[in-house]
Scaffold this motif. Sequence first.
Motif, PDB file in Angstrom:
ATOM      1  N   LYS A   1       0.833  -1.205   0.000  1.00  0.00           N
ATOM      2  CA  LYS A   1       0.000   0.000   0.000  1.00  0.00           C
ATOM      3  C   LYS A   1       0.869   1.257   0.000  1.00  0.00           C
ATOM      4  O   LYS A   1       0.621   2.206  -0.749  1.00  0.00           O
ATOM      5  N   GLN A   2       1.904   1.258   0.837  1.00  0.00           N
ATOM      6  CA  GLN A   2       2.754   2.437   0.953  1.00  0.00           C
ATOM      7  C   GLN A   2       3.613   2.645  -0.290  1.00  0.00           C
ATOM      8  O   GLN A   2       3.897   3.785  -0.685  1.00  0.00           O
ATOM      9  N   LEU A   3       4.039   1.554  -0.921  1.00  0.00           N
ATOM     10  CA  LEU A   3       4.787   1.682  -2.172  1.00  0.00           C
ATOM     11  C   LEU A   3       3.893   2.279  -3.265  1.00  0.00           C
ATOM     12  O   LEU A   3       4.342   3.131  -4.044  1.00  0.00           O
ATOM     13  N   GLN A   4       2.649   1.851  -3.321  1.00  0.00           N
ATOM     14  CA  GLN A   4       1.726   2.418  -4.291  1.00  0.00           C
ATOM     15  C   GLN A   4       1.460   3.896  -3.996  1.00  0.00           C
ATOM     16  O   GLN A   4       1.362   4.718  -4.924  1.00  0.00           O
ATOM     17  N   GLN A   5       1.372   4.247  -2.712  1.00  0.00           N
ATOM     18  CA  GLN A   5       1.217   5.658  -2.336  1.00  0.00           C
ATOM     19  C   GLN A   5       2.423   6.470  -2.772  1.00  0.00           C
ATOM     20  O   GLN A   5       2.304   7.612  -3.221  1.00  0.00           O
ATOM     21  N   SER A   6       3.594   5.870  -2.624  1.00  0.00           N
ATOM     22  CA  SER A   6       4.819   6.552  -3.032  1.00  0.00           C
ATOM     23  C   SER A   6       4.791   6.870  -4.516  1.00  0.00           C
ATOM     24  O   SER A   6       5.175   7.962  -4.951  1.00  0.00           O
ATOM     25  N   LEU A   7       4.317   5.927  -5.314  1.00  0.00           N
ATOM     26  CA  LEU A   7       4.194   6.174  -6.756  1.00  0.00           C
ATOM     27  C   LEU A   7       3.174   7.278  -7.030  1.00  0.00           C
ATOM     28  O   LEU A   7       3.410   8.179  -7.844  1.00  0.00           O
ATOM     29  N   ALA A   8       2.041   7.207  -6.327  1.00  0.00           N
ATOM     30  CA  ALA A   8       0.974   8.188  -6.553  1.00  0.00           C
ATOM     31  C   ALA A   8       1.397   9.596  -6.163  1.00  0.00           C
ATOM     32  O   ALA A   8       0.930  10.581  -6.741  1.00  0.00           O
ATOM     33  N   ARG A   9       2.315   9.698  -5.186  1.00  0.00           N
ATOM     34  CA  ARG A   9       2.749  11.011  -4.721  1.00  0.00           C
ATOM     35  C   ARG A   9       3.941  11.539  -5.495  1.00  0.00           C
ATOM     36  O   ARG A   9       4.524  12.561  -5.137  1.00  0.00           O
TER      37      ARG A   9
END
Length: 596
Positions: free
Chosen positions: A332-340
Amino acid sequence: MPISTTAMKVIRTGIPILLIFPLLLSACATAPEPGAKVQPSSGVASPGDQAGKTAEKPLAKPENLPDVELTSKLLYQFLLGEVALQRGQPGVSAQVYLDLARSTRDPRVARRAAQIAFETRQADKAVEAFKLWLELEPDSQPAQQMLISLLLGTGKMEEARPWLAQFLAANPGNAGVIFQQLSPLLARSTDKMAALKLARDLARPYPNVAEAHLMVARAAAAAGKQDDALAETRKARKLRPEWDEALLFEVQLLLPTQPQQAQAALKDYLAANPDAGELRLMYARMLLERKQYDEARLEFQKLLEAHPENADLAFAVALLSLQVGDLDAAEKQLQQSLARGKKDRDAVYYYLGQVDETKKNTQAAIQHFDKVRSGEYAYPARMRQAYLLSTMGKLDEARDLLHHTPTQNQQQQMQLLVMEATLLREAKQYDAAYRLLQKGLEKTPDQPDLLYETALLADKLQKHGEMEQLLRKLIGIQPDNANAYNALGYSFLERNVRMEEGMQLVEKAYQLAPNDASILDSMGWGYYRQGKLEKSLDFLRRAYAANPDPEIAAHLGEVLWLHGDKNEAKKIWSGALKQNPQSDALQEVMKKYQQK
């Protein structure tokens, strides 16, 4: 005016200063016309500022400026000073201006002399010029500041002492700022004990000024008085509990010898000051360095909550989640990192691949690894991608991928070769793997990894003489290679040949690497071959706890069975087989004993 809070500088002279004032830089930039009276400076001025201007309203003349007529002789001296400076003769220029200042008693000329001497690294002349400037303009705080800095920077502690005391007395309301500016100057002094004595003397009249105690603390630390430094720092913190600079210095003092106290100090401070983001980051990194991953993740999570738009923080939390085994959170946090908007997207894709691989989502892992196109993660991504392809039965595709993986050095080329041989070995294509490694040895016959891997395959192919030759050569190249001793010794023990020598080789490996699981396994297997089951079980249990490898599980179960612990043996075998259903070692040992 107090000592400036502007960051202290070290210019070409190497002498630290508190501040270079515009007033100092502009004084006497142009010479007056002949016959004119010397007028007061209007501040920052240059010839360009005056060009094309009409006559301005004359300024009132301060009382401390001399009434000196600009004669031809004086004009000549002014020109001489400036021309000498322009022609690379700063010593002549500074001396000319010093002489002019003495003869005219004009503080602006003394200021110009000080500027030239200071900027051209003429420390003695600069000190003389600043003193003359102060003689002519006693209340000039810029002159006081520059003189103090020069004296401290050149190690003249006692000469600086009265000027410092005078400056502090003239600015009692700004003592804290002054002490903060003095602190690094004293800490950098070559005579550490003299600097400490001066710091203590200056601070004594200011017991309730936190900055004074921190100044003494820094000087004490520089002089090697760590206990004194810590005591003074804590006095500063008591006076200003919220002051992060004092806390940071206390942590710096504690870290080398008392890291737990340093960590506790940061933790307590953050409990009272939860919005101290930079200190929380420092605390999180400290936890990370001490491998307290769960606690570190909580601190990084707090930082992320305070800065939800920060892609790097999201990435850091993701890696910690991966480290502690929280795969869902990591994903989840890796995907958030991409989104940000994480800039290094290749790194994110690589770790997403790792998450998928750990979750046994092989196809998704391959897709994420495939998205890693450049940077430091591209090479390991191709390696993982090839391995996963081979586990899916796509050996030819995996090998082709390795053949087209760019390398940066010979080491990476060798790793690709070993990786390809490993894939062939796991596919039970032993001859092909052996031939591949032999070709590699033809090019680099002394490469340690190639020697080792080729030896293991030679042993698998019953080429025991060649295996021993390769391992002996490796030991000659690397006398402390524990794996080489272990492989050779284990081969003897497994084949029941040269048992005493085999045990000696394994014991040598154990001395070199006492915590290596494979070596612990060999020790246990050697004791089993000698009939010493209790000793064997001790080593095999340690090996299995360190690495639940299927071959170690097979050995441990066999010794337990023969020791009479058949139920425990079955439990270990069945548990290991669930995790490694293709293990030949487990299947063989279970068939051997469960049929009886």
